[in-house]
Design a protein around this motif. Structure first.
Motif, PDB file in Angstrom:
ATOM      1  N   GLU A 234      14.709  10.617   6.670  1.00  0.00           N
ATOM      2  CA  GLU A 234      14.731   9.678   5.551  1.00  0.00           C
ATOM      3  C   GLU A 234      13.613   9.962   4.553  1.00  0.00           C
ATOM      4  O   GLU A 234      13.268   9.106   3.723  1.00  0.00           O
ATOM      5  N   ASN A 235      13.023  11.162   4.645  1.00  0.00           N
ATOM      6  CA  ASN A 235      12.054  11.658   3.660  1.00  0.00           C
ATOM      7  C   ASN A 235      10.786  10.825   3.549  1.00  0.00           C
ATOM      8  O   ASN A 235      10.113  10.840   2.508  1.00  0.00           O
ATOM      9  N   VAL A 236      10.462  10.113   4.617  1.00  0.00           N
ATOM     10  CA  VAL A 236       9.151   9.452   4.661  1.00  0.00           C
ATOM     11  C   VAL A 236       8.077  10.504   4.903  1.00  0.00           C
ATOM     12  O   VAL A 236       6.973  10.425   4.359  1.00  0.00           O
ATOM     13  N   LEU A 237       8.406  11.494   5.710  1.00  0.00           N
ATOM     14  CA  LEU A 237       7.534  12.639   5.939  1.00  0.00           C
ATOM     15  C   LEU A 237       8.273  13.914   5.554  1.00  0.00           C
ATOM     16  O   LEU A 237       9.447  14.069   5.883  1.00  0.00           O
ATOM     17  N   ARG A 238       7.573  14.816   4.873  1.00  0.00           N
ATOM     18  CA  ARG A 238       8.184  16.116   4.564  1.00  0.00           C
ATOM     19  C   ARG A 238       8.073  17.070   5.750  1.00  0.00           C
ATOM     20  O   ARG A 238       8.905  17.954   5.920  1.00  0.00           O
ATOM     21  N   GLU A 239       7.028  16.887   6.541  1.00  0.00           N
ATOM     22  CA  GLU A 239       6.788  17.749   7.690  1.00  0.00           C
ATOM     23  C   GLU A 239       6.606  16.893   8.941  1.00  0.00           C
ATOM     24  O   GLU A 239       6.188  15.734   8.845  1.00  0.00           O
ATOM     25  N   PRO A 240       6.877  17.440  10.124  1.00  0.00           N
ATOM     26  CA  PRO A 240       6.771  16.655  11.366  1.00  0.00           C
ATOM     27  C   PRO A 240       5.316  16.502  11.805  1.00  0.00           C
ATOM     28  O   PRO A 240       4.836  17.193  12.698  1.00  0.00           O
ATOM     29  N   THR A 241       4.614  15.556  11.182  1.00  0.00           N
ATOM     30  CA  THR A 241       3.177  15.421  11.442  1.00  0.00           C
ATOM     31  C   THR A 241       2.790  14.108  12.117  1.00  0.00           C
ATOM     32  O   THR A 241       1.603  13.901  12.384  1.00  0.00           O
ATOM     33  N   LEU A 242       3.747  13.235  12.391  1.00  0.00           N
ATOM     34  CA  LEU A 242       3.402  11.980  13.080  1.00  0.00           C
ATOM     35  C   LEU A 242       3.965  12.003  14.483  1.00  0.00           C
ATOM     36  O   LEU A 242       5.170  12.144  14.674  1.00  0.00           O
ATOM     37  N   TYR A 243       3.078  11.839  15.458  1.00  0.00           N
ATOM     38  CA  TYR A 243       3.497  11.825  16.859  1.00  0.00           C
ATOM     39  C   TYR A 243       2.770  10.689  17.580  1.00  0.00           C
ATOM     40  O   TYR A 243       1.541  10.649  17.586  1.00  0.00           O
ATOM     41  N   LEU A 244       3.541   9.793  18.183  1.00  0.00           N
ATOM     42  CA  LEU A 244       2.955   8.601  18.788  1.00  0.00           C
ATOM     43  C   LEU A 244       2.712   8.737  20.289  1.00  0.00           C
ATOM     44  O   LEU A 244       2.295   7.779  20.923  1.00  0.00           O
ATOM     45  N   SER A 245       2.941   9.904  20.868  1.00  0.00           N
ATOM     46  CA  SER A 245       2.817  10.014  22.325  1.00  0.00           C
ATOM     47  C   SER A 245       1.407   9.721  22.821  1.00  0.00           C
ATOM     48  O   SER A 245       1.234   9.133  23.884  1.00  0.00           O
ATOM     49  N   LEU A 246       0.364  10.148  22.069  1.00  0.00           N
ATOM     50  CA  LEU A 246      -0.999   9.842  22.506  1.00  0.00           C
ATOM     51  C   LEU A 246      -1.233   8.333  22.489  1.00  0.00           C
ATOM     52  O   LEU A 246      -1.836   7.779  23.422  1.00  0.00           O
ATOM     53  N   TYR A 247      -0.750   7.651  21.466  1.00  0.00           N
ATOM     54  CA  TYR A 247      -0.880   6.191  21.388  1.00  0.00           C
ATOM     55  C   TYR A 247      -0.138   5.528  22.539  1.00  0.00           C
ATOM     56  O   TYR A 247      -0.669   4.619  23.203  1.00  0.00           O
ATOM     57  N   PHE A 248       1.089   5.977  22.819  1.00  0.00           N
ATOM     58  CA  PHE A 248       1.855   5.415  23.937  1.00  0.00           C
ATOM     59  C   PHE A 248       1.189   5.726  25.275  1.00  0.00           C
ATOM     60  O   PHE A 248       1.168   4.891  26.175  1.00  0.00           O
ATOM     61  N   LYS A 249       0.640   6.940  25.408  1.00  0.00           N
ATOM     62  CA  LYS A 249      -0.034   7.318  26.654  1.00  0.00           C
ATOM     63  C   LYS A 249      -1.292   6.472  26.861  1.00  0.00           C
ATOM     64  O   LYS A 249      -1.561   5.993  27.970  1.00  0.00           O
ATOM     65  N   THR A 250      -2.053   6.272  25.790  1.00  0.00           N
ATOM     66  CA  THR A 250      -3.292   5.491  25.875  1.00  0.00           C
ATOM     67  C   THR A 250      -3.005   4.046  26.260  1.00  0.00           C
ATOM     68  O   THR A 250      -3.764   3.417  27.000  1.00  0.00           O
ATOM     69  N   HIS A 251      -1.891   3.507  25.763  1.00  0.00           N
ATOM     70  CA  HIS A 251      -1.539   2.097  26.009  1.00  0.00           C
ATOM     71  C   HIS A 251      -0.300   1.999  26.893  1.00  0.00           C
ATOM     72  O   HIS A 251       0.508   1.082  26.722  1.00  0.00           O
ATOM     73  N   ARG A 252      -0.168   2.901  27.849  1.00  0.00           N
ATOM     74  CA  ARG A 252       1.088   3.024  28.588  1.00  0.00           C
ATOM     75  C   ARG A 252       1.561   1.728  29.236  1.00  0.00           C
ATOM     76  O   ARG A 252       2.719   1.343  29.053  1.00  0.00           O
ATOM     77  N   PRO A 253       0.733   0.999  30.016  1.00  0.00           N
ATOM     78  CA  PRO A 253       1.245  -0.239  30.629  1.00  0.00           C
ATOM     79  C   PRO A 253       1.728  -1.250  29.583  1.00  0.00           C
ATOM     80  O   PRO A 253       2.772  -1.891  29.762  1.00  0.00           O
ATOM     81  N   HIS A 254       0.967  -1.390  28.496  1.00  0.00           N
ATOM     82  CA  HIS A 254       1.345  -2.338  27.445  1.00  0.00           C
ATOM     83  C   HIS A 254       2.628  -1.888  26.744  1.00  0.00           C
ATOM     84  O   HIS A 254       3.507  -2.710  26.436  1.00  0.00           O
ATOM     85  N   TYR A 255       2.756  -0.584  26.521  1.00  0.00           N
ATOM     86  CA  TYR A 255       3.965  -0.019  25.897  1.00  0.00           C
ATOM     87  C   TYR A 255       5.200  -0.359  26.721  1.00  0.00           C
ATOM     88  O   TYR A 255       6.194  -0.879  26.199  1.00  0.00           O
ATOM     89  N   TYR A 256       5.139  -0.086  28.028  1.00  0.00           N
ATOM     90  CA  TYR A 256       6.299  -0.377  28.882  1.00  0.00           C
ATOM     91  C   TYR A 256       6.573  -1.878  28.966  1.00  0.00           C
ATOM     92  O   TYR A 256       7.727  -2.312  28.996  1.00  0.00           O
ATOM     93  N   ASP A 257       5.516  -2.661  28.988  1.00  0.00           N
ATOM     94  CA  ASP A 257       5.691  -4.118  29.049  1.00  0.00           C
ATOM     95  C   ASP A 257       6.372  -4.642  27.789  1.00  0.00           C
ATOM     96  O   ASP A 257       7.258  -5.509  27.859  1.00  0.00           O
ATOM     97  N   LEU A 258       5.990  -4.120  26.630  1.00  0.00           N
ATOM     98  CA  LEU A 258       6.608  -4.570  25.377  1.00  0.00           C
ATOM     99  C   LEU A 258       8.082  -4.188  25.304  1.00  0.00           C
ATOM    100  O   LEU A 258       8.908  -4.988  24.843  1.00  0.00           O
ATOM    101  N   LEU A 259       8.426  -2.987  25.768  1.00  0.00           N
ATOM    102  CA  LEU A 259       9.845  -2.610  25.812  1.00  0.00           C
ATOM    103  C   LEU A 259      10.625  -3.597  26.667  1.00  0.00           C
ATOM    104  O   LEU A 259      11.726  -4.035  26.292  1.00  0.00           O
ATOM    105  N   GLN A 260      10.045  -3.945  27.804  1.00  0.00           N
ATOM    106  CA  GLN A 260      10.735  -4.856  28.713  1.00  0.00           C
ATOM    107  C   GLN A 260      10.814  -6.277  28.144  1.00  0.00           C
ATOM    108  O   GLN A 260      11.824  -6.969  28.339  1.00  0.00           O
ATOM    109  N   ARG A 261       9.789  -6.696  27.426  1.00  0.00           N
ATOM    110  CA  ARG A 261       9.789  -8.048  26.844  1.00  0.00           C
ATOM    111  C   ARG A 261      10.835  -8.163  25.731  1.00  0.00           C
ATOM    112  O   ARG A 261      11.404  -9.244  25.522  1.00  0.00           O
TER     113      ARG A 261
END
Length: 383
Positions: A234-261
C-alpha cells in the motif's frame, strides 16, 4: 464486546473433542474508535515516514535492507524456537559450517527467500492475495524441517497452539471445514478495507491471520512477514525496512496475551495501542541503527585511507565486508575477482587497524568478522 467475539465450535482432532474458534470477519464490530487513536496513528505514520526517508541518506540503501532483512529473519525464527545466531546465518551464507543444526539456519535462510520472493511479486503488480500467501508459504517451508508440512497448501486437518495435545492447547483455530470461509473473508478485507489507515488495517490483519492459522506450520513467521508486505503493497514503505519481530520477542508474553484477549474478549483497542507503539519504537530504532551504520562506515573508510599504498585493495575489501560481515578470503576473492593473496593482504591490513578480526585461529579457511558492524546488527538477536 460480545458482538466482536467469534463462535466456539466443537472439533475432533487426535481422538479428542476440543473447542475451536471461528473469528468474525474484519473489521471489528462495533468499530474501534480511531479518533481516540489519532495521536498514536499520527506518530506511527511520522515514524514510518522518517524510516522510509532514511535510506536516501545511506550510500547503499540496498546494503541496509540486505542486512536488516537478515536480522528480521533471525528474530522471527527465534520466536519459533530456532537457535541460530546472526553469525551462524552469515557463516551459512558464506558456505561455512555454522555452530548450530543446519535445519535451524536453513529456516532463517528460507525466511529471507520468502521475503524476497513476496516483495518481487508485489513489485511486479501481483496483489497481496490468498494465492500469493500460499506461494510465499511454499518458499518459506520448501527446504528443511517444514518440507513435510504441506508447503504452499492450506491445512486440511485441525491444528492447535500451545500444549502437547489438543485438549491441553492454549488456543484451537478454526476447524478445516470453516477455514476457506475465514480465508475468503480475510482476503476481502485485504482488498476492500476502505477508509481504514493502512497501519490500522495491518494491525487488524496480523491478528486475524494468526487466529485463522491457515497452515500446518509457519503461521507465525508468515504472519509477521505480512506486516511488511501490507505496508509495502500500500506504498506506506518503499522498501522493506520495518520489522516488528524484535518488539514481539521483547514483549512475547504480553504479545501472546493480547492476541488471546482479542479472541476471548474482543479487546481490539488494547491490541491496536500495543501494535502502534511497536511501530513507533521499531521505526525509530531502525533510523538510529541506519545512522550508526553510516557513521561506522564513514569512520572506517577514513582509517582505510591511512594505509597508503595498501589502501586501494583494502578499500575494495572493506566495501565487500559491508555486505558480508563474516567472510573468508576465498569467498571475497571469488566475489571481487581479485587474487586470494591480494585479498589476504588487504584483510591483514584491515586487521592491523582494527576493522576486522580473524575468528577461527586456523591456518586454512580462516573467517574474518567485521566486529563493530556485527555488534550493531546483533542487538536483540542474542540467544
Amino acid at each position: 464486546m460480545k458482538a466482536r467475539i467469534g463462535k466456539w465450535i466443537e472439533s475432533t482432532t487426535g481422538g479428542e473433542t476440543v473447542r475451536a474458534y471461528v473469528p468474525h470477519p474484519l473489521p471489528p464490530e462495533p468499530p474501534v474508535d480511531l479518533v481516540a487513536f489519532s495521536s498514536l496513528i499520527e506518530q506511527a505514520n511520522l515514524a514510518l515516514g522518517r524510516l522510509d526517508g532514511v535510506t536516501s541518506i545511506l550510500p547503499s540503501p540496498a546494503l541496509f535492507i540486505f542486512m536488516y532483512v537478515r536480522k528480521e529473519a533471525l528474530l522471527s525464527s527465534q520466536i519459533e524456537g530456532t537457535q541460530s545466531s546472526l553469525s551462524d546465518l552469515l557463516l551459512f551464507e558464506a558456505d561455512e559450517i555454522p555452530l548450530v543444526p543446519l535445519d535451524d539456519v536453513q529456516e532463517v535462510s528460507n525466511y529471507i527467500a520468502a521475503m524476497e520472493y513476496g516483495l518481487r511479486r508485489l513489485r511486479d503488480g501481483f496483489p497481496l492475495s490468498l494465492r500469493l500467501i500460499r506461494e510465499i508459504h511454499d518458499v518459506l517451508l520448501r527446504k528443511g524441517r517444514g518440507a513435510s508440512t504441506q508447503p504452499g497448501e492450506f491445512r486440511r486437518s485441525q491444528n492447535w497452539i500451545g500444549g502437547v495435545r489438543p485438549s491441553r492447547a492454549m488456543f484451537v483455530p478454526p476447524p478445516p471445514e470453516h477455514l476457506m470461509q475465514c480465508l475468503g473473508d480475510f482476503e476481502r478485507f485485504l482488498h476492500e478495507a476502505q477508509g481504514l489507515p493502512t497501519i490500522v488495517k495491518t494491525a487488524f490483519a496480523h491478528v486475524q491471520f494468526e487466529t485463522i492459522h491457515p497452515f500446518l506450520d509457519g503461521n507465525g513467521r508468515l504472519g509477521r512477514l505480512l506486516i511488511t508486505f501490507l505496508l509495502c503493497a500500500e506504498n506506506v514503505l518503499r522498501e522493506p525496512t520495518l520489522y516488528l519481530s524484535l518488539y514481539f520477542k521483547t514483549h512475547r508474553p504480553h504479545y501472546y496475551d493480547l492476541l488471546q484477549r482479542v479472541r476471548s474478549h474482543g479487546e481490539w483497542e488494547q491490541w491496536l495501542a500495543f501494535f502502534l507503539q511497536g511501530v513507533i519504537e521499531t521505526a525509530n530504532q531502525a533510523v538510529q541503527t541506519a545512522h550508526e551504520i553510516l557513521e561506522l562506515f564513514e569512520e572506517d573508510t577514513k582509517r582505510v585511507q591511512t594505509l597508503g599504498r595498501a589502501s586501494s585493495s583494502a578499500a575494495v575489501v572493506h566495501q565487500f565486508l559491508q555486505n558480508h560481515a563474516l567472510t573468508t578470503s576465498g569467498k571475497a576473492a571469488s566475489e571481487l575477482a581479485l587474487s586470494e593473496p591480494t585479498v589476504n593482504s588487504a584483510l591483514r591490513h584491515l586487521e592491523t587497524i582494527g576493522i576486522v578480526k580473524e575468528i577461527t585461529g586456523k591456518q586454512r579457511r580462516r573467517v574474518y568478522a567485521y566486529n563493530a558492524y556485527l555488534a550493531i546488527l546483533r542487538r536483540g538477536t542474542e540467544r
